[in-house]
Design a protein around this motif. Structure first.
Motif, mmCIF file in Angstrom:
data_model
loop_
_atom_site.group_PDB
_atom_site.id
_atom_site.type_symbol
_atom_site.label_atom_id
_atom_site.label_comp_id
_atom_site.label_asym_id
_atom_site.label_seq_id
_atom_site.Cartn_x
_atom_site.Cartn_y
_atom_site.Cartn_z
ATOM 1 N N VAL A 162 0.847 -1.106 0.063
ATOM 2 C CA VAL A 162 -0.103 0.087 0.079
ATOM 3 C C VAL A 162 0.787 1.191 0.052
ATOM 4 O O VAL A 162 0.656 2.088 -0.739
ATOM 5 N N GLY A 163 1.875 1.271 0.754
ATOM 6 C CA GLY A 163 2.987 2.213 0.910
ATOM 7 C C GLY A 163 3.495 2.501 -0.183
ATOM 8 O O GLY A 163 3.656 4.117 -0.878
ATOM 9 N N PHE A 164 3.966 1.497 -1.342
ATOM 10 C CA PHE A 164 4.716 1.732 -2.438
ATOM 11 C C PHE A 164 3.615 2.216 -3.549
ATOM 12 O O PHE A 164 4.241 3.392 -4.175
ATOM 13 N N ILE A 165 2.606 1.631 -3.515
ATOM 14 C CA ILE A 165 1.623 2.066 -4.596
ATOM 15 C C ILE A 165 1.248 3.693 -4.340
ATOM 16 O O ILE A 165 1.220 4.357 -5.075
ATOM 17 N N ALA A 166 1.144 4.125 -2.918
ATOM 18 C CA ALA A 166 0.811 5.482 -2.778
ATOM 19 C C ALA A 166 2.001 6.517 -3.040
ATOM 20 O O ALA A 166 1.494 7.324 -3.591
ATOM 21 N N GLY A 167 3.019 6.185 -2.776
ATOM 22 C CA GLY A 167 4.215 6.684 -3.345
ATOM 23 C C GLY A 167 4.432 6.951 -4.600
ATOM 24 O O GLY A 167 4.656 8.215 -5.327
ATOM 25 N N LEU A 168 4.188 5.859 -5.388
ATOM 26 C CA LEU A 168 4.000 5.909 -6.979
ATOM 27 C C LEU A 168 3.304 6.711 -7.498
ATOM 28 O O LEU A 168 3.301 7.460 -8.396
ATOM 29 N N THR A 169 2.191 6.901 -6.649
ATOM 30 C CA THR A 169 0.761 7.562 -7.441
ATOM 31 C C THR A 169 0.675 8.939 -6.313
ATOM 32 O O THR A 169 -0.444 9.069 -5.989
ATOM 33 N N SER A 170 1.651 9.270 -5.854
ATOM 34 C CA SER A 170 1.434 10.487 -4.732
ATOM 35 C C SER A 170 0.585 11.522 -5.142
ATOM 36 O O SER A 170 -0.058 12.121 -4.382
ATOM 37 N N ASP A 171 0.666 11.749 -6.451
ATOM 38 C CA ASP A 171 -0.219 12.944 -6.896
ATOM 39 C C ASP A 171 -1.758 12.675 -6.757
ATOM 40 O O ASP A 171 -2.500 13.394 -6.502
ATOM 41 N N ALA A 172 -2.146 11.416 -7.054
ATOM 42 C CA ALA A 172 -3.534 11.185 -7.030
ATOM 43 C C ALA A 172 -3.759 10.914 -5.368
ATOM 44 O O ALA A 172 -4.955 11.231 -4.925
#
Length: 370
Positions: free
Chosen positions: A336-346
């Motif tokens: 969850v953290g990795f995906i959030a960082g990868l899509t931080s703009d969203a």
């Protein structure tokens, strides 16, 4: 941040008065008697495109920077005057004393729109290239070596640029060197510059792309410094540390449940620029430190929301059940953290939009509890 229309109150209200619009330099030539490389395509259409761009720039509240002479500037100036610019002295002409260009036809009928200024030096190149560095953006149509050099100056300075490939000449050579992810225009804007000219909507679309680049450049210039990024990251980490310390009884597994998405979020945000470059659709460029902090905060917030969702779905996760839950959930928290960082703009877009937090646990975790 700039509004879509610099002539709007958003542009002008900052100091309670009228703030001049951005200066857009125009360079090129569409003379059918000249030989260009690559060959000039449809000089008549190129002149029409220049005129339409001039009208659109006037409507958007921009100012023109032109040198003068029988070049593409004359067509842009004609369209600009037709667009009825709101401000006087919105057509800037900077030149050297010994190379004063002849007046535009519109100077006789609209003298208040023109602002002539002498620059030091005797050669026309002195005023020409020096003036370019004072522009906020540049439009290239046709032309030859001077047009190509102007385009490379703009690219090197990360200046908003509109290089129309359709009409050949130096502008087409500049277009061929543009690289999404490295230069200011993104892939969609570069593709737009290469499309055939359409009388109904190309001018509006091209000027919109130019102003979008200008907004990105200003956002980059006003980005917070490294000390602000470091302080923001430390404050967020300190606030987040309260949760495992109080709620988790300072247990290592609970600490790791919150630390894992922080680290994974920073990793995801660090990789994002490389992904954007491969796709050719970069977002706003930030420093490496800024990307790490954004990813850390995005990953941390996603981790908190992830854990909150599980606790809301199963309020009995306390006491003796807490440690096994934390141990089982760490892999999910990393993802969850990795995906959030990868899509931080969203992620930040959703947070700023105050979207409701989901209160249903992840299927995998619920299945484990059952």
């Amino acid at each position: 941040m700039l509004g879509d229309n610099p002539a709007s109150p958003i542009w002008r209200a900052e100091r309670g008065g009228i703030v001049p619009g951005p200066i857009i330099a125009v360079v090129g030539d569409a003379n059918a008697q000249r030989t260009f490389s690559p060959p000039m395509k449809d000089p008549a259409m190129a002149k029409l495109a220049a005129r339409e761009l001039g009208r659109e720039l006037a409507r958007k509240g921009a100012r023109l920077l032109v040198y003068g002479g029988p070049f593409i500037e004359s067509d842009v100036v004609t369209g600009f005057v037709e667009g009825k610019p709101a401000e006087d002295r919105s057509i800037l002409m900077w030149y050297t004393r010994n190379q004063e260009p002849p007046p535009f036809a519109e100077e006789a009928t609209n003298p208040k729109l023109f602002d002539r200024r002498l620059e030091k030096g005797e050669d026309w190149e002195v005023a020409f290239y020096r003036a370019l560095t004072r522009a906020d953006g540049v439009i290239l149509i046709g032309g030859s070596n001077a047009t190509m050099i102007s385009g490379q100056v703009a690219i090197g300075a990360q200046m908003p640029i509109l290089a129309l490939k359709e009409f050949g000449g130096g502008a087409a050579r500049v277009w061929e060197t543009l690289s999404a992810g490295e230069d200011l225009p993104n892939r969609a804007e570069i593709d737009l510059m290469g499309h055939p000219w359409r009388k109904d909507d190309s001018a509006a679309a091209c000027v919109a792309a130019l102003f979008a680049q200008l907004r990105r450049r200003q956002l980059k210039a006003t980005a917070p410094g490294p000390l602000t990024a470091i302080l923001s990251g430390l404050l967020f980490a300190a606030a987040l540390a309260i949760v495992p310390f109080i709620w988790g009884g300072n247990a290592l597994a609970v600490w790791m449940l919150f630390v894992a998405p922080l680290l994974a979020g920073s990793a995801g945000a660090s990789i994002r620029p490389m992904v954007d470059r491969l796709r050719g659709t970069p977002g706003v460029t930030v420093s490496i430190l800024g990307a790490l902090v954004l990813g850390l905060v995005a990953g941390g917030m996603a981790g908190v929301l992830f854990v909150t969702a599980q606790l809301t779905a199963d309020p009995t996760l306390t006491g003796a059940q807490l440690i096994p839950y934390a141990q089982r959930s760490i892999p999910f928290a990393v993802a969850v953290g990795f995906i959030a960082g990868l899509t931080s703009d969203a992620v930040f877009g959703k947070l700023l939009g105050l979207e409701a937090v989901a209160t249903r646990g992840m299927p995998g975790v619920e299945a484990q509890r059952r």
